[in-house]
Design an enzyme around this catalytic site. Structure first.
Site, PDB file in Angstrom:
ATOM      1  N   THR A  41       0.832  -1.205   0.000  1.00  0.00           N
ATOM      2  CA  THR A  41       0.000   0.000   0.000  1.00  0.00           C
ATOM      3  C   THR A  41       0.866   1.253   0.000  1.00  0.00           C
ATOM      4  O   THR A  41       0.568   2.235  -0.697  1.00  0.00           O
ATOM      5  CB  THR A  41      -0.933   0.006   1.217  1.00  0.00           C
ATOM      6  OG1 THR A  41      -1.776  -1.146   1.172  1.00  0.00           O
ATOM      7  CG2 THR A  41      -1.795   1.263   1.248  1.00  0.00           C
ATOM      8  N   HIS A  44       1.990   1.854  -3.450  1.00  0.00           N
ATOM      9  CA  HIS A  44       0.939   2.481  -4.262  1.00  0.00           C
ATOM     10  C   HIS A  44       0.903   3.989  -4.015  1.00  0.00           C
ATOM     11  O   HIS A  44       0.779   4.783  -4.956  1.00  0.00           O
ATOM     12  CB  HIS A  44      -0.427   1.873  -3.927  1.00  0.00           C
ATOM     13  CG  HIS A  44      -0.652   0.516  -4.510  1.00  0.00           C
ATOM     14  ND1 HIS A  44      -0.828   0.302  -5.865  1.00  0.00           N
ATOM     15  CD2 HIS A  44      -0.744  -0.703  -3.925  1.00  0.00           C
ATOM     16  CE1 HIS A  44      -1.010  -0.991  -6.088  1.00  0.00           C
ATOM     17  NE2 HIS A  44      -0.954  -1.619  -4.925  1.00  0.00           N
ATOM     18  N   ILE A 273      -6.474  -7.783  -4.301  1.00  0.00           N
ATOM     19  CA  ILE A 273      -7.348  -6.706  -4.770  1.00  0.00           C
ATOM     20  C   ILE A 273      -7.090  -6.475  -6.250  1.00  0.00           C
ATOM     21  O   ILE A 273      -5.956  -6.243  -6.666  1.00  0.00           O
ATOM     22  CB  ILE A 273      -7.105  -5.414  -3.977  1.00  0.00           C
ATOM     23  CG1 ILE A 273      -7.404  -5.655  -2.489  1.00  0.00           C
ATOM     24  CG2 ILE A 273      -7.965  -4.274  -4.514  1.00  0.00           C
ATOM     25  CD1 ILE A 273      -7.045  -4.491  -1.598  1.00  0.00           C
TER      26      ILE A 273
END
Length: 351
Positions: A41, A44, A273
């Site tokens: 994350t 990202h 995801i």
């Protein structure tokens, strides 16, 4: 205080040296950060992809995987003491909705995340509600404790179904997929097959106990991929399909392949995801009688108790950490993460 923050709406992350130490309230604790781990994350957010652009307020101190020490607490806090070594659950929940009141806090509809919606752990100090704080047993190092967040994802995904004596397929050999290999082997899975396109991490999976770590990069289409997987199954003595599937990639072709090679009555935990819509063979789900479970975060705090118990019982997660850097080398840490030639990257916040 020193912190890493998203200061601009563009790729990158920046060091600041004058961030204010956060104030704590009646039911909060102030934690001095010792170690943090870089998460996918965080990558990202660093890359400033579409998800980040739609989610992350700027400026924002990021990061959510950490270990530290309690240095102050509000007057209402009785569950931890100053000096306790702690990590913490990065999902902050409302405590009032139906799921929270039923003890299913991981399903709170109002969940927000540290380092995503509110100030994160890439800082010298972090404030967190005491209810989210988890004490670190003396036998567990700060390095390992800083990976509790992704390890908890792996535990929640892998232990949603029984693994003992079962044939397990894992799609995606990122750090969480690699942790799942360790967990499945520790829990007595019979055969473990993992797929990815990153040979560095596939070799890590072999070292961690995977029966087969298959590089799927050479296969041009779904038919070739399924054909090769069935050959792998035959080579290792599998005459039926996989009993448990752990989907860690969010890749359409991986999910489709998994559905194709699951045994009748098989069970799938889905953590990966997807970047967009996924198309699946609904008939395979129906006619095979498959059970699918979506995974989001960690069960609070059953997952935490499980992983600490397993670590104390001898499950060795130390090899998942491949790089340790001082916080001043954070750019190098992010470059290593971007390369994919790593497991977990730990940042040391000591002076």
């Amino acid at each position: 205080m020193k912190a890493l923050a998203k200061l601009k709406k563009q790729p990158g992350i920046w060091m600041i040296n004058d961030a204010p130490i956060p104030e704590y309230g009646y039911n909060d604790v102030l934690i001095k950060i010792k170690k943090t781990a870089i998460c996918g994350t965080d990558l990202h957010i660093y890359n400033w992809d579409k998800w980040s652009q739609n989610t992350i307020p700027v400026p924002m101190i990021t990061g959510h995987e950490f270990a530290g020490e309690v240095v102050a607490k509000g007057d209402g806090v009785t569950s931890v003491d100053i000096g306790d070594r702690v990590s913490g659950e990065g999902h902050l929940v409302c405590g009032q909705c139906r799921n929270c009141r039923a003890g299913k806090r991981h399903l709170c509809r109002k969940t927000i995340g540290i380092g995503v919606n509110v100030q994160g752990a890439f800082a010298e100090y972090l404030v967190m509600p005491a209810v989210n704080v988890f004490k670190i047993p003396d036998s567990i190092s700060d390095d390992i404790a800083s990976t509790f967040d992704p390890m908890g994802n792996a535990i929640h995904t892998a232990l949603s179904f029984n693994l003992t004596g079962e044939d397990v397929l894992i799609t995606g050999a990122g750090p969480i997929g690699l942790m799942a290999v360790k967990i499945a082997r520790f829990c007595g899975a019979r055969r473990i097959v993992i797929t990815d396109i990153n040979e560095y991490r596939l070799q890590m999976a072999r070292d961690f106990g995977a029966t087969v770590a298959l590089n799927v990069a050479p296969f041009k289409n779904q038919d070739e991929l399924v054909k090769q997987m069935r050959k792998v199954m035959s080579d290792i003595g599998m005459t039926e399909g996989f009993d448990v599937g752990l989907e860690m990639s969010g890749i359409n072709s991986a999910i489709s392949m998994m559905l194709d090679v699951m045994n009748h009555g098989g069970k799938l935990s889905l953590l990966g995801i997807s970047a967009g819509d996924i198309s699946v063979d609904w008939g395979a789900i129906l006619f095979k009688g498959l059970t699918l479970k979506g995974i989001y975060g960690r069960e609070m705090f059953e997952t935490w108790y499980l992983m600490t118990s397993m670590l104390q019982a001898g499950m060795d997660m130390n090899p998942i950490i491949t790089h340790r850097l001082h916080i001043d080398e954070f750019q190098k840490g992010f470059e290593i993460m971007k390369s994919g030639q790593c497991g977990k990257v730990i940042l040391d916040w000591s002076s």
